[in-house]
Design a protein around this motif. Sequence first.
Motif, PDB file in Angstrom:
ATOM      1  N   ILE A  31     -14.562 102.505  70.535  1.00 50.28           N
ATOM      2  CA  ILE A  31     -15.569 102.567  69.474  1.00 50.28           C
ATOM      3  C   ILE A  31     -14.886 102.705  68.117  1.00 50.28           C
ATOM      4  N   ALA A  32     -13.896 103.595  68.034  1.00 47.35           N
ATOM      5  CA  ALA A  32     -13.160 103.754  66.782  1.00 47.35           C
ATOM      6  C   ALA A  32     -12.457 102.461  66.389  1.00 47.35           C
ATOM      7  N   ASN A  33     -11.837 101.804  67.347  1.00 45.82           N
ATOM      8  CA  ASN A  33     -11.137 100.552  67.044  1.00 45.82           C
ATOM      9  C   ASN A  33     -12.100  99.488  66.537  1.00 45.82           C
ATOM     10  N   ILE A  36     -12.846 100.186  62.946  1.00 44.57           N
ATOM     11  CA  ILE A  36     -11.706  99.767  62.130  1.00 44.57           C
ATOM     12  C   ILE A  36     -11.677  98.249  61.998  1.00 44.57           C
ATOM     13  N   ASP A  37     -11.920  97.542  63.106  1.00 35.86           N
ATOM     14  CA  ASP A  37     -11.949  96.076  63.053  1.00 35.86           C
ATOM     15  C   ASP A  37     -13.093  95.578  62.175  1.00 35.86           C
ATOM     16  N   ALA A  46     -19.956 101.656  59.068  1.00 38.79           N
ATOM     17  CA  ALA A  46     -19.981 101.603  60.533  1.00 38.79           C
ATOM     18  C   ALA A  46     -20.978 102.635  61.035  1.00 38.79           C
ATOM     19  N   HIS A  47     -21.904 102.181  61.868  1.00 43.68           N
ATOM     20  CA  HIS A  47     -22.902 103.067  62.474  1.00 43.68           C
ATOM     21  C   HIS A  47     -22.519 103.283  63.925  1.00 43.68           C
ATOM     22  N   SER A 258     -17.986  89.558  69.284  1.00 42.64           N
ATOM     23  CA  SER A 258     -17.394  90.865  69.021  1.00 42.64           C
ATOM     24  C   SER A 258     -18.006  91.399  67.739  1.00 42.64           C
ATOM     25  N   ASN A 259     -17.838  92.684  67.493  1.00 39.22           N
ATOM     26  CA  ASN A 259     -18.369  93.256  66.259  1.00 39.22           C
ATOM     27  C   ASN A 259     -17.755  92.601  65.027  1.00 39.22           C
ATOM     28  N   ALA A 260     -16.438  92.415  65.036  1.00 38.04           N
ATOM     29  CA  ALA A 260     -15.772  91.816  63.886  1.00 38.04           C
ATOM     30  C   ALA A 260     -16.289  90.401  63.628  1.00 38.04           C
ATOM     31  N   GLN A 261     -16.542  89.639  64.686  1.00 38.08           N
ATOM     32  CA  GLN A 261     -17.064  88.280  64.513  1.00 38.08           C
ATOM     33  C   GLN A 261     -18.449  88.289  63.885  1.00 38.08           C
TER      34      GLN A 261
END
Length: 298
Positions: A31-33, A36-37, A46-47, A258-261
Amino acid sequence: MNRNVILTCAVTGAGDTTGKNPNVPVTPEQIANDCIDAAKAGASIAHIHVRDPNTGGVSHDLEHFREVMTRVREADVDIVMNITAGGGGDWIPDVQDPTRGGPGTDIQTPAERHAPVGEFLPELCTLDCGSLNFGDMVYVNPADWLREHARLVQAAGVKPELECFDLGHVWFARQLQQEGLIAGDPLYQLCLGIPWGAEADTETMLAMRNKLPDNAQWAAFGIGRAQMPMVAQSALLGGHARVGLEDNLYLKKGMLASNAQLVEKAATLLENLGGQVMSPAEARAHLDLRNRTKGGEA
């Protein structure tokens, strides 16, 4: 149109999604990563929820929140952190005795819901503004519980993000403000598309936006395939936006995200509309937040 958009990434949620997309983060480290991403991809906020690392299910464990917050605060990126305070409201009537909660029921008091916020003092936390038929269960949040919870958030000096899943929630959030339980300019999140709350369409978003106080900041999100259309619609109507795997698992039809995408796609969409995403520092200043990214106040 809002040309300077605060973009939130809701990285995991608490729903039964881990078996549907392997990119949904489960452990505190994952979750932390993903926070960060998301920051590196351009998210302002970030929620977070946390999950049981063994089952992937909902968790309220303070140590999981502690690990996520510590890892993100010690990272070499900046992002505003928003901790959920809306857990522990799930009511599923028992089949044999509907006066009792059956399997899956998860109820916490306002003090229990507030515990990770009071312990780790994020810059933002959610405050869900009413009860709701949430799919096949009931999300329980009576008015007096909300008043008690709002007092706890206010005393902690954390800014609440007022989560409104239906028009009546906007009404009650305004009432909290009138009672002096919301300090400063309020921040609303219009949550669209969850059965059986407010629908994810222009008419509904506009109706809810038009009921907001004059001094309100607001954002909106849609779930599933409505996620990106609601990003665009919110910006066009003057609001901010949210994406992330809590609300949507796909980058496009048939392609898991992914979250970053999702952050990158939303940022590109906003840029194509002529806008831009605020940096965390810009979002912090815009919302008048306390800077606790490294564990201290600015």
